[in-house]
Write a protein that holds these residues in place. Structure first.
Motif, PDB file in Angstrom:
ATOM      1  N   GLN A  46       0.821  -1.206   0.000  1.00 21.88           N
ATOM      2  CA  GLN A  46       0.000   0.000   0.000  1.00 21.88           C
ATOM      3  C   GLN A  46       0.855   1.255   0.000  1.00 21.88           C
ATOM      4  O   GLN A  46       0.551   2.217  -0.700  1.00 21.88           O
ATOM      5  CB  GLN A  46      -0.921  -0.011   1.224  1.00 21.88           C
ATOM      6  CG  GLN A  46      -1.970   1.076   1.200  1.00 21.88           C
ATOM      7  CD  GLN A  46      -2.843   0.996   2.433  1.00 21.88           C
ATOM      8  OE1 GLN A  46      -2.424   1.401   3.504  1.00 21.88           O
ATOM      9  NE2 GLN A  46      -4.038   0.477   2.285  1.00 21.88           N
TER      10      GLN A  46
ATOM     11  N   GLU B 124       2.253   0.036  10.612  1.00 17.01           N
ATOM     12  CA  GLU B 124       1.473  -0.960   9.885  1.00 17.01           C
ATOM     13  C   GLU B 124       1.985  -1.061   8.451  1.00 17.01           C
ATOM     14  O   GLU B 124       1.989  -0.079   7.712  1.00 17.01           O
ATOM     15  CB  GLU B 124      -0.004  -0.561   9.887  1.00 17.01           C
ATOM     16  CG  GLU B 124      -0.931  -1.608   9.308  1.00 17.01           C
ATOM     17  CD  GLU B 124      -2.386  -1.157   9.379  1.00 17.01           C
ATOM     18  OE1 GLU B 124      -2.789  -0.373   8.506  1.00 17.01           O
ATOM     19  OE2 GLU B 124      -3.088  -1.554  10.321  1.00 17.01           O
TER      20      GLU B 124
ATOM     21  N   ALA C  38       1.005  -2.528   5.174  1.00 11.46           N
ATOM     22  CA  ALA C  38      -0.220  -3.067   4.571  1.00 11.46           C
ATOM     23  C   ALA C  38       0.011  -3.399   3.104  1.00 11.46           C
ATOM     24  O   ALA C  38       0.819  -2.764   2.415  1.00 11.46           O
ATOM     25  CB  ALA C  38      -1.356  -2.050   4.702  1.00 11.46           C
TER      26      ALA C  38
ATOM     27  N   GLU D 296      -7.071  -7.658   1.331  1.00 11.78           N
ATOM     28  CA  GLU D 296      -6.118  -6.797   2.017  1.00 11.78           C
ATOM     29  C   GLU D 296      -5.572  -7.503   3.262  1.00 11.78           C
ATOM     30  O   GLU D 296      -6.237  -8.347   3.857  1.00 11.78           O
ATOM     31  CB  GLU D 296      -6.782  -5.473   2.417  1.00 11.78           C
ATOM     32  CG  GLU D 296      -7.226  -4.630   1.226  1.00 11.78           C
ATOM     33  CD  GLU D 296      -7.802  -3.297   1.647  1.00 11.78           C
ATOM     34  OE1 GLU D 296      -8.081  -3.119   2.856  1.00 11.78           O
ATOM     35  OE2 GLU D 296      -7.981  -2.419   0.782  1.00 11.78           O
TER      36      GLU D 296
ATOM     37  N   ASP E  57      -2.276  -6.912   6.581  1.00 15.63           N
ATOM     38  CA  ASP E  57      -1.285  -6.012   7.146  1.00 15.63           C
ATOM     39  C   ASP E  57      -0.472  -6.731   8.220  1.00 15.63           C
ATOM     40  O   ASP E  57      -0.910  -7.717   8.808  1.00 15.63           O
ATOM     41  CB  ASP E  57      -1.941  -4.744   7.717  1.00 15.63           C
ATOM     42  CG  ASP E  57      -2.968  -5.046   8.789  1.00 15.63           C
ATOM     43  OD1 ASP E  57      -2.571  -5.468   9.895  1.00 15.63           O
ATOM     44  OD2 ASP E  57      -4.182  -4.866   8.519  1.00 15.63           O
TER      45      ASP E  57
ATOM     46  N   THR F 266       2.202  -5.565  11.618  1.00 11.48           N
ATOM     47  CA  THR F 266       2.673  -4.456  12.444  1.00 11.48           C
ATOM     48  C   THR F 266       4.116  -4.731  12.866  1.00 11.48           C
ATOM     49  O   THR F 266       4.457  -5.859  13.240  1.00 11.48           O
ATOM     50  CB  THR F 266       1.793  -4.258  13.690  1.00 11.48           C
ATOM     51  OG1 THR F 266       1.758  -5.475  14.437  1.00 11.48           O
ATOM     52  CG2 THR F 266       0.382  -3.855  13.282  1.00 11.48           C
TER      53      THR F 266
ATOM     54  N   HIS G  50      -7.232   2.985   4.099  1.00  9.21           N
ATOM     55  CA  HIS G  50      -7.011   1.632   4.611  1.00  9.21           C
ATOM     56  C   HIS G  50      -7.611   1.533   6.017  1.00  9.21           C
ATOM     57  O   HIS G  50      -7.146   2.153   6.957  1.00  9.21           O
ATOM     58  CB  HIS G  50      -5.517   1.307   4.658  1.00  9.21           C
ATOM     59  CG  HIS G  50      -5.237  -0.066   5.181  1.00  9.21           C
ATOM     60  ND1 HIS G  50      -5.585  -1.210   4.499  1.00  9.21           N
ATOM     61  CD2 HIS G  50      -4.650  -0.480   6.335  1.00  9.21           C
ATOM     62  CE1 HIS G  50      -5.227  -2.263   5.195  1.00  9.21           C
ATOM     63  NE2 HIS G  50      -4.665  -1.850   6.312  1.00  9.21           N
TER      64      HIS G  50
ATOM     65  N   GLY H 197      -8.169  -1.317   7.828  1.00  5.10           N
ATOM     66  CA  GLY H 197      -7.594  -2.317   8.722  1.00  5.10           C
ATOM     67  C   GLY H 197      -8.620  -3.315   9.218  1.00  5.10           C
ATOM     68  O   GLY H 197      -8.420  -4.509   9.149  1.00  5.10           O
TER      69      GLY H 197
END
Length: 738
Positions: free
Chosen positions: A225, A238, A240, A277, A279, A281, A461, A463
């Motif tokens: 992203q 994050e 992503a 999508e 992600d 961390t 985004h 999440g």
């Protein structure tokens, strides 16, 4: 003298009205004639009929063509033909009557190069210019292309070809604009410049012809992203990404997160939609630049993963992003925006509010500082990484300071956000910066929808939820400014349904565009702060307002030439190379160097390093430049070393990859979707081999529609027409008196 009609009604309706008027005039004249058909009455009827007929012709609105139409010269028409090695692929229907398929190049010859009917039809209106492209765009001729037996190009760089075609020497002139571009390719683009953006910025419509067969089955594309991220030491970040699938059944894949070449985490995904999508961390404790990668691994169900790797560069800096907010009319919008940005530990916000004509209120990182002033110089603006302009911004700028701000964006990589539209009407100096041209109305807003670019925009985004669903559920803006036109380089992120949009299409409300070395974001409406108060039933979107603004600012700053704490920036001209190619490294200086330029250290995948001495550039494309020939595959890192002439708090780095195989050979399936997006972005159309013969007529219709009445002159408001009409009325009056 040649002329044509342009009636206010449909031609059939206008002709019917004229015919009925003439018939009524003749019928009434003969009906009242006494004695019947006497010569004076017949003559009077003829004059009246002629007068009505003359008025009817004027009603049809005859117009004379303008000088540009009368002295028309043929406009150049560029034909761009892909001569990369993938055009040797044999996957097109046979054109020779044999059972085996033909090569793509044979189809190009048959449908374009040796298609006399097509080229003769185009030559009637245009001066044809032939080009071939692979690594670069090269001027060619029909004879040379016909004699080429097998194309051998190592790359298909469509974006570069489109940009170079528009700027090709001798192709364009001030008096005769480019008539159009025909792009013939399989669409398998592996260039560094986005082909859709290049088409959007072209000065002519692009008509695409995709040659080749698209692979049937499940295909994937992995994207990050945000390829560049900024964080403070110890801050949770994050990373992503999105995995897009086409033509496939649900499947399961594994996404690996790789840090500096070592896998640190994995995530299993079940693909049930066109875009999935995900992600991760991460937390980095120390300052510096860290390279992460996302890699897609098949579980065995999938044999072919396209673009299954994406790199992410994370810069950890102790310097905070410096943001300036200027608001002439304090409102809920500006209050909530300032409050949101101050909550982000990586952002240091200065804000100035114009309370009255003579009184301003200033806050610097949460502390009252009435001595804070609006920058007046290039160095003053350079203190900030991003500037946000709200209503009444004209009270902060003179014409000269507005010009300096524009230079800050274009020459120093500044980032600008227009918060509530219509900048050019209030500040003409900002007109070039804004992605939109506005109308004079304010419209009621309805629910927004994201574009394809908006769905991949970091500000949307969520999440924990789908961005499209969130926008449908969140409150609409309170009002929006009418947008008349999107500029060529504008990337629209969100639209609203509106009959006030261009040609009744959905009207854009959020977009960005690159301007020189910087970027500009524009929001056309008011009431975005209402997103901070979702109803209880959509509480999971409660952070959408905060995420939108903080991620938008982070995205702007991370994409600029200079990161917080940097006075030197370094960029590779491409993110990936092939063994044996030359990497070009461009350097930028926030301030003019007073001593020697920074040298550049290249670290290779085998642990070896090389130090380069750059050469000084003119500042238009770079301040200094170095080149390096890559010899082995792997990940490379370039670093600008400290210099006595340039202060640098945060080292400037640039990452790039080198592949052993050529992109041209790794995937030869045709990409009809990309060719369609290229055509749509430029205002052209994607055509098939079966429709190629209709292209000259399609161009003629489009040209006539766009140039209708251009420079034309109406005939009815001329003195000679008035004298003739007055003479007919006088004759009619004289005969009736007798």
């Amino acid at each position: 003298m040649p002329f044509h009609f342009d009636p206010p009604l449909l031609p059939v309706q206008a002709a019917a009205i004229v015919f009925l008027a003439i018939a009524a005039s003749v019928g009434l004249s003969l009906l009242v004639a006494h004695p019947p058909r006497s010569f004076p009455h017949v003559l009077l009827a003829a004059i009246r009929t002629l007068m009505v007929a003359f008025l009817g012709i004027l009603f049809l609105n005859p117009v004379l063509p303008g000088a540009s139409e009368r002295t028309r010269h043929k406009a150049p028409f560029a034909i761009l033909i892909d001569t990369s090695r993938s055009m040797q692929t044999r996957d097109t229907p046979s054109i020779s009557g044999w059972s085996h398929p033909s090569s793509r190049w044979a189809s190009v010859k048959h449908f374009v190069i040796e298609n006399s009917a097509l080229l003769d039809g185009l030559s009637q209106r245009y001066e044809l210019r032939f080009f071939r492209f692979e690594d670069h765009l090269l001027a060619s001729s029909r004879k040379e292309l016909s004699a080429l037996s097998l194309p051998q190009g190592d790359h298909t760089r469509i974006g570069e070809a489109l940009q170079q075609a528009v700027g090709a020497p001798g192709l364009l002139s001030n008096s005769i604009p480019l008539g159009g571009i025909m792009l013939v390719s399989d669409g398998r683009d592996n260039g560094a410049i986005d082909a859709v953006d290049a088409a959007r910025g072209a000065s002519a419509s692009v008509y695409t012809l995709c040659i080749g067969r698209e692979k049937v089955g499940t295909r994937f594309q992995l994207t990050a992203q945000s390829p560049r991220l900024i964080a403070s030491p110890g801050q949770t970040v994050e990373i992503a990404g999105a995995l897009r699938t086409t033509n496939g059944a649900p499947a399961r894949v594994t996404i690996d997160l790789i840090r500096e070449g070592r896998k640190i985490r994995s995530k299993s995904l079940r693909l049930t939609a066109s875009t999935t999508e995900f992600d991760f961390t991460v937390v980095e404790r120390g300052a510096g630049s860290v390279r992460y990668s996302l890699s897609c691994v098949s579980s065995g169900l999938l044999k072919d993963l396209e673009n299954a790797h994406a790199d992410v560069s994370l810069t950890v800096t102790r310097a905070r992003m410096r943001v300036l907010l200027l608001e002439g009319y304090p409102s809920w919008d500006s209050k909530f925006l300032a409050q949101t940005l101050r909550e982000d530990p990586a952002i240091a916000l200065d804000s100035i509010f114009q309370l009255t004509d003579t009184h301003r209120f200033a806050l610097s990182s949460g502390t009252d500082t009435p001595i804070l002033h609006v920058p007046q110089t290039l160095e003053g603006f350079g203190h900030y990484d991003a500037i946000l302009l709200g209503q009444g911004m004209e009270s902060f700028f003179s014409a000269s300071t507005a010009g300096i701000l524009r230079r800050w964006v274009s020459d120093r990589g500044g980032n600008l956000v227009f918060l509530r539209g219509q900048t050019g009407e209030r500040m003409p100096a900002f007109r070039d910066l804004d992605p939109f041209l506005y109308g004079d109305r304010e419209l009621a807003a309805t629910g927004a929808r994201l574009t394809d670019a908006g769905r991949s925009f970091p500000g949307f985004h969520m999440g924990n939820g789908d961005a499209d669903a969130a926008l449908r559920a969140l409150p609409a803006l309170s009002s929006v400014n009418q947008v008349e036109k999107e500029k060529a380089l504008a990337v629209v992120l969100a639209r609203i349904p509106s009959s006030a949009g261009r040609e009744g299409s959905d009207m854009p409300i959020l977009a960005y565009q690159r301007y020189g070395q910087g970027a500009v974001v524009a929001v056309t409406g008011e009431g975005l702060w209402q997103w901070a108060f979702p109803s209880p039933d959509i509480e999971k979107y409660g952070r959408v307002y905060h995420n939108f603004w903080t991620q938008t600012v982070r995205w702007l700053v991370s994409g600029s030439d200079f990161l917080p704490g940097q006075n030197v920036a370094l960029r590779a001209d491409r993110s990936a190379y092939t063994v044996g190619e030359t990497a070009t490294l461009r350097g930028f200086l926030r301030e003019e160097a007073t001593g020697t330029l920074p040298r550049i250290r290249i670290e290779g995948p085998d642990g070896t390093s090389a130090t380069l001495t750059p050469k000084k550039e003119d500042g238009s494309t770079a301040d200094f430049l170095s080149t390096y020939r890559v010899a082995i595959p792997g990940a490379y890192k370039a670093t600008a070393l400290p210099s006595a002439g340039v202060s640098q708090d945060l080292p400037a780095t640039a990452d790039f990859s080198v592949h052993s195989g050529l992109d041209e050979d790794s995937d030869r399936t045709a990409d009809t979707a990309l060719m369609g997006r290229i055509a749509a972005a430029s205002g052209g159309k994607a055509i098939t081999a079966a429709e190629i013969g209709k292209l000259p007529e399609r161009l003629r219709i489009a040209e006539n529609a766009s140039s209708k009445n251009r420079g034309s002159q109406t005939i009815w408001d001329r003195s000679g027409i008035f004298v003739l009409l007055l003479g007919l009325l006088t004759c009619d009056w004289a005969l009736r008196r007798r």
